[in-house]
Design an enzyme around this catalytic site. Sequence first.
Site, PDB file in Angstrom:
ATOM      1  N   ASP A 100       0.823  -1.219   0.000  1.00 39.40           N
ATOM      2  CA  ASP A 100       0.000   0.000   0.000  1.00 39.40           C
ATOM      3  C   ASP A 100       0.852   1.262   0.000  1.00 39.40           C
ATOM      4  OD1 ASP A 100      -2.309  -1.459  -0.042  1.00 39.40           O
ATOM      5  OD2 ASP A 100      -3.160  -0.610   1.796  1.00 39.40           O
ATOM      6  N   ASN A 160      -4.574  -2.041  -4.607  1.00 36.34           N
ATOM      7  CA  ASN A 160      -5.866  -2.031  -3.917  1.00 36.34           C
ATOM      8  C   ASN A 160      -5.764  -1.160  -2.671  1.00 36.34           C
ATOM      9  OD1 ASN A 160      -8.487  -2.592  -3.262  1.00 36.34           O
ATOM     10  ND2 ASN A 160      -8.143  -4.723  -2.685  1.00 36.34           N
ATOM     11  N   GLY A 191      -6.766   1.762  -0.755  1.00 36.64           N
ATOM     12  CA  GLY A 191      -7.771   2.822  -0.588  1.00 36.64           C
ATOM     13  C   GLY A 191      -7.125   4.122  -0.131  1.00 36.64           C
ATOM     14  N   ASP A 242     -11.126  -2.404  11.025  1.00 38.52           N
ATOM     15  CA  ASP A 242     -10.039  -3.310  10.632  1.00 38.52           C
ATOM     16  C   ASP A 242      -9.694  -4.273  11.772  1.00 38.52           C
ATOM     17  OD1 ASP A 242     -10.116  -1.793   8.367  1.00 38.52           O
ATOM     18  OD2 ASP A 242      -8.120  -0.928   8.562  1.00 38.52           O
ATOM     19  N   GLU A 262     -11.237  -5.071   1.007  1.00 38.89           N
ATOM     20  CA  GLU A 262     -10.421  -5.894   0.116  1.00 38.89           C
ATOM     21  C   GLU A 262     -11.228  -7.017  -0.531  1.00 38.89           C
ATOM     22  OE1 GLU A 262      -9.474  -4.134   2.452  1.00 38.89           O
ATOM     23  OE2 GLU A 262      -7.315  -3.800   2.537  1.00 38.89           O
ATOM     24  N   HIS A 273      -5.353  -9.357   3.126  1.00 35.09           N
ATOM     25  CA  HIS A 273      -4.318  -9.486   4.163  1.00 35.09           C
ATOM     26  C   HIS A 273      -4.907  -9.762   5.540  1.00 35.09           C
ATOM     27  CE1 HIS A 273      -4.729  -4.902   5.049  1.00 35.09           C
ATOM     28  NE2 HIS A 273      -5.699  -5.261   4.240  1.00 35.09           N
ATOM     29  N   ARG A 274      -6.031  -9.120   5.854  1.00 26.30           N
ATOM     30  CA  ARG A 274      -6.562  -9.305   7.217  1.00 26.30           C
ATOM     31  C   ARG A 274      -7.206 -10.676   7.395  1.00 26.30           C
ATOM     32  NH1 ARG A 274      -5.005  -4.785   9.260  1.00 26.30           N
ATOM     33  NH2 ARG A 274      -5.259  -2.931   8.000  1.00 26.30           N
ATOM     34  N   LYS A 300       0.165  -6.587   1.633  1.00 25.69           N
ATOM     35  CA  LYS A 300      -0.525  -5.286   1.466  1.00 25.69           C
ATOM     36  C   LYS A 300      -0.168  -4.319   2.601  1.00 25.69           C
ATOM     37  CE  LYS A 300      -5.059  -3.292   0.351  1.00 25.69           C
ATOM     38  NZ  LYS A 300      -5.363  -2.270   1.322  1.00 25.69           N
TER      39      LYS A 300
HETATM   40  O1  LIG Z   1      -8.473   6.362   6.392  1.00 28.67           O
HETATM   41  C1  LIG Z   1      -7.874   5.293   6.572  1.00 28.67           C
HETATM   42  O2  LIG Z   1      -6.638   5.242   6.703  1.00 28.67           O
HETATM   43  C2  LIG Z   1      -8.659   4.046   6.656  1.00 28.67           C
HETATM   44  C3  LIG Z   1     -10.009   4.086   6.905  1.00 28.67           C
HETATM   45  C4  LIG Z   1     -10.839   2.870   7.027  1.00 28.67           C
HETATM   46  O3  LIG Z   1     -11.597   2.724   5.841  1.00 28.67           O
HETATM   47  P1  LIG Z   1     -13.163   3.185   5.726  1.00 28.67           P
HETATM   48  O4  LIG Z   1     -13.256   4.594   6.119  1.00 28.67           O
HETATM   49  O5  LIG Z   1     -13.414   2.945   4.276  1.00 28.67           O
HETATM   50  O6  LIG Z   1     -13.928   2.275   6.631  1.00 28.67           O
HETATM   51  C5  LIG Z   1      -9.987   1.625   7.227  1.00 28.67           C
HETATM   52  O7  LIG Z   1     -10.773   0.475   7.062  1.00 28.67           O
HETATM   53  C6  LIG Z   1      -8.831   1.599   6.250  1.00 28.67           C
HETATM   54  O8  LIG Z   1      -8.053   0.432   6.410  1.00 28.67           O
HETATM   55  C7  LIG Z   1      -7.930   2.770   6.482  1.00 28.67           C
HETATM   56  C1  LIG Z   2      -9.648  -1.621   4.408  1.00 28.32           C
HETATM   57  C2  LIG Z   2      -8.334  -1.661   4.331  1.00 28.32           C
HETATM   58  O1  LIG Z   2      -7.571  -1.060   3.373  1.00 28.32           O
HETATM   59  P1  LIG Z   2      -7.803   0.207   2.425  1.00 28.32           P
HETATM   60  O2  LIG Z   2      -6.897   1.259   2.950  1.00 28.32           O
HETATM   61  O3  LIG Z   2      -7.423  -0.265   1.064  1.00 28.32           O
HETATM   62  O4  LIG Z   2      -9.248   0.637   2.512  1.00 28.32           O
HETATM   63  C3  LIG Z   2      -7.538  -2.447   5.330  1.00 28.32           C
HETATM   64  O5  LIG Z   2      -6.305  -2.270   5.368  1.00 28.32           O
HETATM   65  O6  LIG Z   2      -8.116  -3.226   6.101  1.00 28.32           O
END
Ligand SMILES: O=C(O)C1=C[C@@H](OP(=O)(O)O)[C@@H](O)[C@H](O)C1
Ligand SMILES: C=C(OP(=O)(O)O)C(=O)O
Length: 439
Positions: A44, A100, A102, A322, A350, A394-395, A420
């Site tokens: 990531d 992947n 986010g 998470d 994921e 990964h989780r 990841k």
């Molecule tokens: O802002 C962040 O760093 C994250 C927010 C969360 O996602 P959501 O806001 O989509 O739940 C979490 O699940 C992700 O692993 C990291």
């Molecule tokens: C939801 C997760 O990742 P992302 O940052 O891709 O949303 C995660 O790391 O559990």
Amino acid sequence: MDYRSGCQGEVFLPGSKSIANRALLLSALAEGTTVLENMLDSNDTQHMRAALRALGIEVIDRVSTQEGGARTETVVVGGGGLFNAPTTSNEQPLALFLGNAGTAMRPLTAALAASQGEFLLHGEPRMHERPIGPLIDALRQLGAEIDYPEQDGYPPLQIHGRALTGGQVRIDGSLSSQFISALLMVLPLLPQRSEVVLTGTIVSAPYIALTVAMMRHFGAQVEWPEPHRFVIAGGQVYRSPQQYWIEGDASSASYFLAAAAIAGGTITVHGVGTESLQGDKEFAKVLAQMGAEVDYQPRSIAVSRGVQPLRGGDFDLNEIPDAAMTIATTALFAKGPTAIRNIYNWRLKETDRLHAMATELQKVGAEITELEDAIIITPPLEIQHAEIATYDDHRMAMCFALLAFTPAGVTILDPDCCRKTYPHFFQDFLALCRLPQNP
Ligand SMILES: O=C(O)C1=C[C@@H](OP(=O)(O)O)[C@@H](O)[C@H](O)C1
Ligand SMILES: C=C(OP(=O)(O)O)C(=O)O
């Protein structure tokens, strides 16, 4: 060997994914050079670092030795504002592949919508199934030009970067807090004052507070007068704090802390504690409610198994989505059922984590009720061996590692998917846990 007597030690946690990717972006946008200590070296953050380099930012990784061993630290030479994309030789948009991640896709979308250049943001097939519409709708209210080359509301995205001025914006936070974090981080750099109103029921709220804390640390003023409203002055600059220590990853800590609660012995995780900015530091409090002994210090957390066996409970874990996955597998070792509620957005991550979790927990003999936004887990009398599918998540791999403490053991398919966020997870986990087959 009694499988419940098997854990002892200290873990120097790898850097937090959430903090690392925010710190990389804020450092790139800042004036000055920042040394990011305890950088997480995982897929990531590699995607974020590669994207920043492609955008013309100097990002240098080097090794530093710290307590806990050699760590990566990353030097970022800030560009002092929004990006000015290098032109491509064939006049094609600058394509950025973000896997992947986010925390790379959502914040870069907002930053690039307000930067100069043409961009194509894309990722792994699953990234193209994860929604981004609420963020795009918000950016369009500010005048952004973003197209969906494939499916409306989902990456890939074609971004026609242009100067945005700021202003009034409403954003739906009911699917992901990342949309709000992404929008907030770009607003101080726009020329005019912005006012953001959050709509919908906000999910994963602590991640928004994390974003605001980090923006302030990098010198931005953010007013947060009410839970659903932000006011951000325009014409600001981010300023490098010069050195920035990335906290240990509180979500990664959950697997070790749960291991101690299940198997006995004491595990101490270093890098996250009461001072942490991460919402997932609250995970150990859930373990305490299940009967574990927990000791919080400013920068560490220690967990031991309680005198009584773990007991199930009924938990709303929306704020720690998470780490909540780790409660689902810990529940197998507890007396009585465990309900994990208000986690609809597990389905958007994921993989569809609610369905994946229900399917795999059933394989080891648990009785499962899968609801639209909750899961109820009744542990079996005896946990059975199974081959656990990990769905490139990964989780899933890391939280099912806890089943190694059963006499039956566990087989985890594709354990490398933990790259990841934690490439060395299984080495670290096995080093601390004296498992039945590894006495
Ligand atoms: O802002 C962040 O760093 C994250 C927010 C969360 O996602 P959501 O806001 O989509 O739940 C979490 O699940 C992700 O692993 C990291
Ligand atoms: C939801 C997760 O990742 P992302 O940052 O891709 O949303 C995660 O790391 O559990």
